[in-house]
Design a protein around this motif. Structure first.
Motif, PDB file in Angstrom:
ATOM      1  N   ASP A 145       0.832  -1.210   0.000  1.00 23.84           N
ATOM      2  CA  ASP A 145       0.000   0.000   0.000  1.00 23.84           C
ATOM      3  C   ASP A 145       0.869   1.264   0.000  1.00 23.84           C
ATOM      4  O   ASP A 145       0.560   2.242  -0.684  1.00 23.84           O
ATOM      5  CB  ASP A 145      -0.948   0.018   1.207  1.00 23.84           C
ATOM      6  N   VAL A 146       1.949   1.237   0.776  1.00 21.44           N
ATOM      7  CA  VAL A 146       2.859   2.385   0.817  1.00 21.44           C
ATOM      8  C   VAL A 146       3.475   2.596  -0.560  1.00 21.44           C
ATOM      9  O   VAL A 146       3.531   3.722  -1.066  1.00 21.44           O
ATOM     10  CB  VAL A 146       3.959   2.183   1.895  1.00 21.44           C
ATOM     11  N   ASP A 148       2.239   1.681  -3.421  1.00 17.81           N
ATOM     12  CA  ASP A 148       1.157   2.172  -4.300  1.00 17.81           C
ATOM     13  C   ASP A 148       0.961   3.674  -4.131  1.00 17.81           C
ATOM     14  O   ASP A 148       0.827   4.409  -5.098  1.00 17.81           O
ATOM     15  CB  ASP A 148      -0.164   1.465  -3.999  1.00 17.81           C
ATOM     16  N   ARG A 149       0.949   4.132  -2.868  1.00 22.10           N
ATOM     17  CA  ARG A 149       0.740   5.563  -2.625  1.00 22.10           C
ATOM     18  C   ARG A 149       1.921   6.392  -3.124  1.00 22.10           C
ATOM     19  O   ARG A 149       1.731   7.468  -3.689  1.00 22.10           O
ATOM     20  CB  ARG A 149       0.502   5.822  -1.142  1.00 22.10           C
ATOM     21  N   LEU A 150       3.125   5.901  -2.904  1.00 18.50           N
ATOM     22  CA  LEU A 150       4.312   6.653  -3.315  1.00 18.50           C
ATOM     23  C   LEU A 150       4.410   6.774  -4.832  1.00 18.50           C
ATOM     24  O   LEU A 150       4.804   7.815  -5.364  1.00 18.50           O
ATOM     25  CB  LEU A 150       5.577   5.996  -2.761  1.00 18.50           C
ATOM     26  N   LYS A 152       1.855   6.002  -6.966  1.00 19.86           N
ATOM     27  CA  LYS A 152       0.511   6.167  -7.559  1.00 19.86           C
ATOM     28  C   LYS A 152       0.211   5.095  -8.573  1.00 19.86           C
ATOM     29  O   LYS A 152      -0.192   5.342  -9.695  1.00 19.86           O
ATOM     30  CB  LYS A 152       0.368   7.542  -8.200  1.00 19.86           C
TER      31      LYS A 152
END
Length: 153
Positions: A145-146, A148-150, A152
């Motif tokens: 998830d981290v 993915d967020r970093l 995008k």
């Protein structure tokens, strides 16, 4: 009309949203809701919606006016009936103009957009990710998830 504060309402009433004013969110008896002539005349399919509401609950309340006349959410209302519910969450709005009520019905039924193929594949990937349980998988999923967020993803 039997009114009780809905869990959806955050205590705010009279919120102006575009052309209409949301007066309150309440839990209303289904038998008290009047159904006017609808734009759609074809028979509706609700089996998928009944299953969804049975599993996840009503995610989006129906919309009625101050006279308990349905403006939007006919399929949700019929699904609730099929599930044997006696009451349902509603948003009561102040829309005295027939034109505004009609525009709301049109808007509610026309702006939805289905997932495209890429979005569906992303959803499947995420579902597979979160089906795994246990502390190691939770840590791994958190890391993914981290990332993915970093990035995008």
């Amino acid at each position: 009309m039997r009114l009780s504060r809905s869990s959806l309402c955050r205590g705010k009433t009279g919120c102006l949203i575009g052309r209409v004013c949301i007066l309150w969110c309440v839990h209303l008896r289904i038998r008290d809701i009047r159904i006017p002539r609808r734009i759609r005349k074809r028979k509706i399919q609700i089996d998928d919606l009944v299953e969804s509401i049975a599993e996840f609950g009503l995610l989006q309340p129906i919309i009625v006016d101050t006279e308990n006349t349905l403006i939007a959410g006919y399929r949700r209302l019929e699904a609730a009936r099929a599930l044997g519910w006696e009451s349902i969450d509603v948003r009561v709005i102040d829309a005295p103009e027939r034109k505004d009520r009609l525009l709301l019905e049109i808007e509610e039924n026309s702006v939805r957009q289905d997932f495209d193929r890429e979005e569906l594949e992303r959803a499947r990937t995420l579902l597979r990710r979160y089906e795994r349980s246990g502390p190691v998988w939770r840590a791994w999923n958190w890391l993914l998830d981290v990332v993915d967020r970093l990035f995008k993803v």
